[in-house]
Scaffold this active site. Structure first.
Site: not given
Ligand code: GLC
Length: 545
Positions: A109, A211, A276, A337-338
């Site tokens: 990541d 991210d 992402e 995971h979100d």
């Molecule tokens: C992304 C991650 C998430 C995190 C956010 C801030 O969306 O997947 O888990 O809280 O970024 O870094």
């Protein structure tokens, strides 16, 4: 007539990240090896044989770097250090070797949008207004009347601007105040992060999942975001979703940054850049970049965000296929995971149907750990919530903890995850719902996933073949995957009631290769095909008219 000429392997014409299956590990929750109740790198190494057995090609790890853990590792204080909770750099090197020795790939990541507020860059930046790193972050005066620079909100609730007493300015944080956003308009920031990328690529990792890629650049004029049309807006409303983040995200200049990241990735052989991005399809596809020089795979979250409704999903698949740029490679995600787990979102009964969809649509699939055994969101009592998103917005029930619970391996203590109390609780039924139990059960979700992954590997049509929609109605969707003389029909009943597959223009004959009900394997089907509720079929076609 029999083909006599030697054919180059069809898969070899595609890159590994096009025909492979990606598996996301949330490292805190995969396997604990040192008895502290938190998963770690040695734990992951122990479980690599399982992943190989399952058949996945690539492992993506959520952050394992030095971090105060305000957002469980998405707040990084050293991009080149491993958090001691997860192990050491030697453990990491060993993990990378062990992954590669098994013929698999490893992705990390990359969190470039923000650092931890404990990162030395930020500590310097906030030390004085004339510090050389001041402009590495987004600092701004308040309005003349003393108000905040604008109305931008944090994704985790509340204002996105935090006042700094020492230097008498605000800094911007799209997430927690412990996660200040970097100023990507600053070339020094760009260069520093490209160095971070090279550090890991030099080590031999196979790519990055980047991210919040669409957040990286913000409007230069810091204009106010408009209220979301139709939302119950009032000026005191500090809920992120009640505004449209047209100025705080997805700015045109972000594409220059993505292109820069891609250029670094391309300095190496066959590495992959995944982004992402939560945006509607027409915007998402712009992240492939001009001439496909942006992200290789802008994550496609349609299946995570759309209601589980056959016509809507059929439409989204077709819209996505139609919007992809020439040579833009598709991808699909069912869980991460979100977001709530697929088995909780669409229900246990639909979990196999969803898996069949994920693994037979055209494009690279990403499996979220535990979904292969049908793990559900685990109810976490309010006083055990640790996710900052859940803690900051207690009335909205948006904690991400339920989808981040330890992997359920066996009927042993703590489901074989740890010999110590795990950092998040396990469900009461983990003695029954676990890898060991499902490995032995040919009707299990795990057996289904494994079989499906094997079929994908065996039949190129299923991963790199063409996609053609056939028929959708209020209950089901169906499509054909084809390559050379191999042709497969996939029919998915997204409802709980029996349904009929009755395309008007064509009729099909074939043999069921895999179904959500094991008993149907090997049956011949033709013309109008009757499906049970929650049933999905993968049919190898013998003819088509
Ligand atoms: C992304 C991650 C998430 C995190 C956010 C801030 O969306 O997947 O888990 O809280 O970024 O870094």
């Amino acid at each position: 007539m029999e083909q006599v000429m030697a054919q180059p392997s069809v898969l070899s014409q595609h890159l590994w990240w096009q025909h492979g299956v990606i598996y996301q590990i949330y490292p805190r929750s995969f396997q604990d090896s040192n008895g502290d109740g938190v998963g770690d790198l040695q734990g992951i190494i122990k479980r690599l044989d399982y992943l190989q057995w399952l058949g996945v090609d690539c492992v993506w790890l959520s952050p394992i770097f030095s971090s105060p853990m305000a957002d469980f590792g998405y707040d990084i204080s050293d991009y080149q250090g491993i958090h001691p909770l997860f192990g050491t750099m030697d453990d990491f090197d060993q993990l990378l070797d062990e992954v590669h020795n098994r013929g698999m790939k490893l992705l990390l990541d990359l969190v470039p949008n923000h650092t931890s507020d404990q990162h030395p860059w930020f500590l310097e930046s906030k030390s004085s207004r004339d510090n050389p790193k001041r402009d590495w972050y987004i600092w701004h005066d308040g309005k003349k009347d003393g108000g905040l620079p604008n109305n931008w909100l944090s994704v985790f609730g509340g204002h996105a601007w935090e006042w700094d007493d020492t230097t008498q300015q605000y800094y911007y944080h799209a997430f927690l105040k412990e996660q200040p956003d970097l100023n990507w308009r600053n070339p020094e920031v760009q260069a520093a992060m490209m160095d971070v990328m090279r550090f890991w690529l030099d080590k031999g990792i196979d790519g990055f999942r980047v991210d919040v890629m669409w957040h990286m650049v913000k409007d230069a004029q810091l204009r106010d975001n408009p209220p979301f049309p139709g939302s119950t807006y009032d000026a005191n409303d500090l809920i992120y979703d009640h505004y449209t983040p047209v100025y705080s995200t997805d700015q045109p200049e972000v594409h220059d940054i993505v292109r820069m990241m891609r250029a670094v990735t391309d300095e190496y052989d066959e590495r992959v850049l995944i982004g992402e991005i939560y945006l509607p399809i027409h915007k998402l596809v712009t992240y492939y970049g001009q001439d496909n020089k942006g992200a290789h795979l802008p994550f496609n979250f349609q299946l995570l965000t759309l209601p589980w409704d056959a016509p809507q999903i059929a439409m989204a698949i077709d819209e996505y296929e139609g919007a992809l740029p020439a040579d833009g490679w598709p991808n699909w995600v069912l869980g991460n995971h979100d977001k709530p787990r697929i088995s909780s979102r669409v229900g246990r009964a639909q979990a196999k149907v969803a898996a069949l969809m994920l693994l037979t649509l055209r494009g690279t699939p990403t499996i979220y750990y535990g979904d292969e055994i049908g793990m559900r969101d685990v109810p976490i009592p309010m006083n055990e919530i640790v996710d900052p998103q859940g803690l900051n917005m207690p009335d909205l029930n948006v904690s991400r903890d339920p989808a981040r619970t330890p992997m359920q391996w066996s009927s042993d203590i703590n489901a074989g995850f740890s010999n110590h109390k795990p950092w998040l609780r396990l469900p009461f039924n983990s003695g029954r719902v676990n890898v060991d139990k499902q490995k032995e059960d040919e009707y299990s979700k795990l057996s289904f996933y494994r079989k499906l992954i094997q079929l994908r590997k065996k039949h190129a049509a299923l991963n790199i073949g063409t996609y053609r929609p056939v028929y959708a109605d209020p209950q089901l969707i169906s499509y054909i995957r084809e390559r050379g003389d191999e042709k497969f029909l996939i029919i998915l009943n997204l409802s709980h009631r029996p349904a009929y597959f009755k395309p008007r223009q064509e009729s099909f004959t074939g043999t069921i290769l895999l179904g959500t009900e094991v008993e149907r394997i090997g049956m011949v089907v033709e013309d109008i095909i009757t499906l049970g509720g929650d049933e999905g079929l993968l049919v190898q076609l013998s003819n088509s008219k």
